[in-house]
Scaffold this active site. Structure first.
Site, PDB file in Angstrom:
ATOM      1  N   ASN A 256       0.879  -1.172   0.000  1.00 46.96           N
ATOM      2  CA  ASN A 256       0.000   0.000   0.000  1.00 46.96           C
ATOM      3  C   ASN A 256       0.914   1.218   0.000  1.00 46.96           C
ATOM      4  OD1 ASN A 256      -1.781   2.065   0.468  1.00 46.96           O
ATOM      5  ND2 ASN A 256      -2.367   1.404   2.534  1.00 46.96           N
ATOM      6  N   TRP A 257       1.055   1.812  -1.168  1.00 44.93           N
ATOM      7  CA  TRP A 257       1.995   2.937  -1.279  1.00 44.93           C
ATOM      8  C   TRP A 257       1.455   4.225  -0.688  1.00 44.93           C
ATOM      9  CZ3 TRP A 257       4.887   2.788  -6.671  1.00 44.93           C
ATOM     10  CH2 TRP A 257       5.773   1.695  -6.652  1.00 44.93           C
ATOM     11  N   LYS A 258       0.154   4.238  -0.365  1.00 44.63           N
ATOM     12  CA  LYS A 258      -0.465   5.475   0.159  1.00 44.63           C
ATOM     13  C   LYS A 258      -0.137   6.627  -0.791  1.00 44.63           C
ATOM     14  CE  LYS A 258      -0.330   3.336   4.633  1.00 44.63           C
ATOM     15  NZ  LYS A 258      -0.301   3.444   6.081  1.00 44.63           N
TER      16      LYS A 258
ATOM     17  N   HIS B  79      -9.765   1.552   4.350  1.00 47.46           N
ATOM     18  CA  HIS B  79      -8.519   1.702   5.115  1.00 47.46           C
ATOM     19  C   HIS B  79      -8.757   2.664   6.283  1.00 47.46           C
ATOM     20  CE1 HIS B  79      -4.426   2.778   6.172  1.00 47.46           C
ATOM     21  NE2 HIS B  79      -4.074   1.642   5.614  1.00 47.46           N
TER      22      HIS B  79
ATOM     23  N   GLU C 115      -7.098   5.021   7.392  1.00 48.14           N
ATOM     24  CA  GLU C 115      -6.826   6.438   7.095  1.00 48.14           C
ATOM     25  C   GLU C 115      -8.020   7.078   6.394  1.00 48.14           C
ATOM     26  OE1 GLU C 115      -3.037   5.774   5.203  1.00 48.14           O
ATOM     27  OE2 GLU C 115      -2.258   5.140   7.146  1.00 48.14           O
TER      28      GLU C 115
ATOM     29  N   GLU D 270      -5.999  -4.898  10.249  1.00 49.27           N
ATOM     30  CA  GLU D 270      -4.979  -3.883  10.505  1.00 49.27           C
ATOM     31  C   GLU D 270      -5.279  -3.153  11.810  1.00 49.27           C
ATOM     32  OE1 GLU D 270      -2.836  -2.679   6.646  1.00 49.27           O
ATOM     33  OE2 GLU D 270      -4.491  -1.316   6.950  1.00 49.27           O
TER      34      GLU D 270
ATOM     35  N   GLY E 264       2.002   2.217  10.617  1.00 46.41           N
ATOM     36  CA  GLY E 264       2.967   3.305  10.458  1.00 46.41           C
ATOM     37  C   GLY E 264       3.658   3.702  11.752  1.00 46.41           C
TER      38      GLY E 264
ATOM     39  N   SER F  69       2.913  -2.255  10.213  1.00 48.93           N
ATOM     40  CA  SER F  69       4.359  -2.337  10.439  1.00 48.93           C
ATOM     41  C   SER F  69       4.942  -3.715  10.106  1.00 48.93           C
ATOM     42  CB  SER F  69       4.723  -1.926  11.872  1.00 48.93           C
ATOM     43  OG  SER F  69       4.293  -0.594  12.116  1.00 48.93           O
TER      44      SER F  69
ATOM     45  N   GLY G 167       2.512  -1.240   4.239  1.00 51.71           N
ATOM     46  CA  GLY G 167       2.659   0.175   3.920  1.00 51.71           C
ATOM     47  C   GLY G 167       4.118   0.546   3.731  1.00 51.71           C
ATOM     48  N   GLY G 168       4.719   1.115   4.783  1.00 48.60           N
ATOM     49  CA  GLY G 168       6.086   1.631   4.711  1.00 48.60           C
ATOM     50  C   GLY G 168       7.089   0.703   4.044  1.00 48.60           C
TER      51      GLY G 168
HETATM   52  P1  PGA Z   1       2.417   0.151   7.587  1.00 47.68           P
HETATM   53  O1  PGA Z   1       0.977   0.430   6.874  1.00 47.68           O
HETATM   54  O2  PGA Z   1       2.902  -1.150   7.049  1.00 47.68           O
HETATM   55  O3  PGA Z   1       3.275   1.318   7.175  1.00 47.68           O
HETATM   56  O4  PGA Z   1       2.172   0.102   9.043  1.00 47.68           O
HETATM   57  C1  PGA Z   1       0.074  -0.601   6.656  1.00 47.68           C
HETATM   58  C2  PGA Z   1      -1.186  -0.043   6.047  1.00 47.68           C
HETATM   59  O5  PGA Z   1      -1.585   1.067   6.408  1.00 47.68           O
HETATM   60  O6  PGA Z   1      -1.815  -0.698   5.195  1.00 47.68           O
END
Ligand code: PGA
Length: 259
Positions: free
Chosen positions: A13-15, A99, A101, A171, A177, A217, A238-239
């Protein structure tokens, strides 16, 4: 993971990160890092504007492209939104729905997410449906209640045949994050509870076949332990998906467990 019954899927997930002009370099680096015979199902969910470029950049590899959101509406006066038909026509195979966010920053509710899942399925996109509790909810001991309510509402009016097509991503919000990963046991326990819930709603055969990812994470170091849990069938990353070397380590951890 349980390869006999369901697919292992690692999705990045590149956001709102990276540029369209960086796609080619990323795809070449990833390809060079993962031996050709070793790919499990891999997807990269990019900002909508990068979907066509990502489809081109990854076309000779094994990476599928996903979107990060979808409009609940079919078409029309929805400035700034992308429809399921547009995402599919641009080449997306997956779409992240609900998600945390989007829930936090855009007020998305379980009811809206239910409508988005229906639109995604109607357009033959595979929804990656996100659920998970906040830190406060975990500390209050209501994680399973929260996740159960999310899933029941999000899957309302979704048939057994449709559930087989979607992916659930557990999640925990406090792990996203933050560098704080749920322990493999914590994450595994919630994923097992999610599968039990699906079993109660749709029966054992369907529950066995649904891919449940963990997200929060996940990285090259903790992926193997998380993925070794029987009900964790992949990751929403994500990251760590922004760095080809780190993302490759997660893909290979999944692949090694599959062999
Ligand atoms: P993260 O993000 O791996 O950076 O914690 C995961 C996500 O939001 O899908």
């Amino acid at each position: 993971m349980n390869r006999k019954y369901r697919k292992t899927i690692i999705a990045g997930n590149w956001k709102m990160n990276k540029l369209p002009s960086e796609l080619k370099t990323f795809s070449e680096a990833l390809k060079a890092l993962v031996p050709r015979a070793k790919w499990c199902e891999v997807a990269v969910c990019v900002p909508a504007v990068m979907i066509p470029g990502a489809v081109r950049a990854f076309k000779d590899g094994k990476v599928c492209v996903g979107a990060q959101d979808i409009s609940a509406a079919e078409f029309g006066a929805f400035t700034g939104e992308c429809s399921g038909a547009q995402l599919a026509d641009a080449g997306a195979k997956y779409v992240i729905v609900g998600h945390s966010e989007r829930r936090q920053n855009h007020g998305e509710t379980n009811e809206l997410i239910n409508a988005k899942v229906k639109t995604a399925l109607a357009n033959k996109l595979i929804p990656i449906v996100c659920v998970g509790e906040s830190l406060e909810q975990r500390e209050m001991g209501v994680t399973l209640e929260v996740v159960t309510l999310q899933i029941k509402t999000i899957l309302s009016d979704i048939t057994a045949e449709q559930v087989k097509k979607l992916i659930i991503a557990y999640e925990p919000i406090w792990a996203i994050g933050t560098g704080k990963t749920a322990t493999a046991e914590q994450a595994g326990a919630v994923c097992t509870a999610i599968r039990a819930l699906i079993r109660g709603m749709y029966g054992a055969r369907i529950a066995r076949s649904v891919t449940i990812q963990y997200g929060g994470s996940m990285n090259g170091k903790n992926a193997a332990e998380l993925l070794a849990q029987p009900d964790i069938d992949g990751g929403l990353v994500g990251g760590a998906s922004l760095d080809p070397a780190e993302f490759a380590k997660i893909i290979m951890a999944a692949q090694e467990l599959e062999e």
